[in-house]
Write an enzyme that holds these catalytic residues in place. Structure first.
Site, PDB file in Angstrom:
ATOM      1  CB  SER A 187      46.222  33.458  46.339  1.00 40.62           C
ATOM      2  OG  SER A 187      45.871  33.036  45.056  1.00 40.62           O
ATOM      3  CE  LYS A 210      48.679  32.539  43.665  1.00 45.24           C
ATOM      4  NZ  LYS A 210      47.640  33.252  42.881  1.00 45.24           N
ATOM      5  CE1 TYR A 224      49.515  29.634  41.434  1.00 41.21           C
ATOM      6  CE2 TYR A 224      47.801  28.236  40.511  1.00 41.21           C
ATOM      7  CZ  TYR A 224      48.201  29.443  41.040  1.00 41.21           C
ATOM      8  OH  TYR A 224      47.289  30.466  41.190  1.00 41.21           O
ATOM      9  CE1 TYR A 278      45.717  37.783  43.355  1.00 37.63           C
ATOM     10  CE2 TYR A 278      43.811  37.600  44.801  1.00 37.63           C
ATOM     11  CZ  TYR A 278      44.994  37.097  44.304  1.00 37.63           C
ATOM     12  OH  TYR A 278      45.462  35.902  44.768  1.00 37.63           O
ATOM     13  CB  VAL A 323      39.721  31.851  45.759  1.00 38.62           C
ATOM     14  CG1 VAL A 323      39.907  33.019  44.823  1.00 38.62           C
ATOM     15  CG2 VAL A 323      40.572  30.669  45.364  1.00 38.62           C
TER      16      VAL A 323
HETATM   17  N1  GLN Z   1      44.546  28.356  43.110  1.00 40.97           N
HETATM   18  C1  GLN Z   1      43.780  29.536  42.789  1.00 40.97           C
HETATM   19  C2  GLN Z   1      43.820  29.814  41.297  1.00 40.97           C
HETATM   20  O1  GLN Z   1      44.830  29.613  40.716  1.00 40.97           O
HETATM   21  C3  GLN Z   1      44.336  30.681  43.573  1.00 40.97           C
HETATM   22  C4  GLN Z   1      43.584  31.967  43.333  1.00 40.97           C
HETATM   23  C5  GLN Z   1      43.421  32.797  44.560  1.00 40.97           C
HETATM   24  O2  GLN Z   1      43.447  32.324  45.684  1.00 40.97           O
HETATM   25  N2  GLN Z   1      43.121  34.066  44.347  1.00 40.97           N
HETATM   26  O3  GLN Z   1      42.869  30.218  40.696  1.00 40.97           O
END
Ligand code: GLN
Length: 309
Positions: free
Chosen positions: A64, A67, A191, A243, A261
Site C-alpha cells: 500500500s 498508493k 492495482y 488506516y 502489508v
Molecule cells: N495489496 C494489498 C491489499 O489490497 C494492500 C494492502 C495494504 O498494504 N494495506 O490487500
C-alpha cells in the site's frame, strides 16, 4: 543533533534482538513466506546523504505504500476532480473494509484504503491498456528513486490476484454504484501489480524525497508536484496512512507516514528527511509492528516531529 551514522545501527541492533515482531501477512500467500526477522532502515536527508542500517538493501513488497505514487499520478491527471470520487477523511475501519461503502454510496473514505486506491487506479487506467498503466506507475517510481532497476514482483501480483476476493468484492460494489469506470478485473490487475512493486529501504527512502522537499526531487531539483500538492499528500498520509491506526501513529511518531502489508513504512519529516523502514511482522491494524516502534524511537531521538517548534 545525534549522528544518524550511530543512531541507525544501534536502532537496527535493538530491533534485531526483539521477539515481539507481530505477524507476517498471510492472506497473500507469497508474503507469508517472508522471514519475520528482517529489519532495515534508510534515511534520505534533504542535504543529499542517505544513511542505512540492517537489511536496507533487501527488496520487499511495498504494497500500500505504492498508493502514495498512484495518488500523486492521479492528481496530476485529473486534479481536484479526483475528490468527487474519493473522500479525504480517515476511515476508522480496516484497510479492506466493505461496510462503509454501502452507507456512503460507493465513494470510499480516502485514497489509501483499498477501495479508494482501486478508484485511483481506475483513474490511471483511463485511455490506457492495463499494461501501459502499470508501466507508467513503475516508471514514475523509478524516476523518483533515480533507479531503473526497480521492478514489479510478478509472483506477488499473481498470488494476490488468486486470493484477492475481498478486493474483487470492493471493486464490483463500486462498479454497481458507478464509481468504477473499468471492468473490476482490469482495475484490479493494475492495482495488484502496483502493490507488488518491490523496493529496498534505500530505494523507497529516495522515492519519498519529493515529499520531504515540498514537491521537488531535491533542494533545487525538478518539481514533481506543487508545494501545495505535496503538503496535501502529506496531510492525507498523516490522517489516513495507517488506516485505523493512523491516530496512534500520529500520536506516537508525529510525522506523516504510509504503511504497507509487506511491512514497509515510508515516513516524511518535511524539510529534513524521507525515511523508509521495513520489518515484515504486522500489528493488529496491519501496520509494521517493529517499523512503527523504530520510527517512534528515531523521531524521539532526533526530535523529529511536524509538531516540534
Ligand atoms: N495489496 C494489498 C491489499 O489490497 C494492500 C494492502 C495494504 O498494504 N494495506 O490487500
Amino acid at each position: 543533533m545525534p549522528e544518524l551514522e550511530e543512531v541507525l545501527p544501534a536502532l537496527a541492533a535493538e530491533m534485531a534482538d526483539r521477539d515481539d515482531r507481530g505477524e507476517v501477512a498471510s492472506y497473500i500467500p507469497q508474503l507469508s513466506i517472508i522471514d519475520p526477522k528482517r529489519f532495515g532502515i534508510a534515511v534520505a536527508l534533504t542535504d543529499g546523504r542517505v544513511i542505512t542500517a540492517g537489511d536496507a538493501d533487501e527488496s520487499f513488497s511495498i504494497q500500500s505504500i505504492s498508493k502514495i505514487f498512484t495518488l500523486t499520478l492521479a492528481l496530476g491527471k485529473v486534479g481536484d476532480g479526483l475528490w468527487r470520487r474519493v473522500g479525504r477523511e480517515p476511515s476508522g475501519n480496516p484497510f479492506n473494509s466493505i461496510v462503509q461503502l454501502e452507507r456512503e454510496h460507493g465513494i470510499p473514505r480516502n485514497p489509501f484504503i483499498n477501495a479508494g486506491a482501486i478508484v485511483v487506479t481506475d483513474v490511471l487506467l483511463a485511455d490506457h491498456q492495463p499494461r501501459e498503466a502499470i508501466g507508467e506507475i513503475l516508471r514514475f517510481v523509478q524516476f523518483l528513486a533515480d533507479d531503473e532497476s526497480i521492478v514489479v514482483d510478478r509472483d506477488v501480483a499473481a498470488s494476490e490476484k488468486a486470493t484477492g476476493f475481498r478486493n474483487f468484492a470492493l471493486a464490483n460494489y463500486m462498479r454497481a454504484f458507478g464509481n468504477l469506470h473499468h471492468a473490476p478485473e482490469l482495475a484490479l490487475g493494475v492495482y495488484f501489480h502496483h502493490c507488488a512493486i518491490a523496493m529496498n529501504c534505500r530505494q523507497l527512502a529516495l522515492s519519498g524525497r519529493f515529499l520531504a522537499h515540498g514537491g521537488r526531487l531535491s533542494q533545487d531539483g525538478h518539481s514533481v508536484v506543487s508545494n501545495e500538492r505535496a503538503r496535501r499528500i502529506l496531510a492525507l498520509m498523516l490522517t489516513c496512512g495507517h488506516y485505523d491506526g493512523s491516530g496512534d501513529f500520529a500520536f506516537r511518531v508525529g510525522i506523516p507516514g504510509k504503511s504497507g502489508v509487506g511491512g514497509g513504512i515510508l515516513g516524511i519529516v518535511p524539510g529534513i528527511a524521507s525515511i523508509a523502514v521495513w520489518s515484515p511482522g504486522l500489528n493488529e491494524n496491519g501496520n509494521s509492528k517493529l517499523g512503527s516502534i523504530a520510527l517512534e524511537k528515531l523521531a524521539r531521538t532526533m526530535n523529529w516531529s511536524i509538531f516540534a517548534p
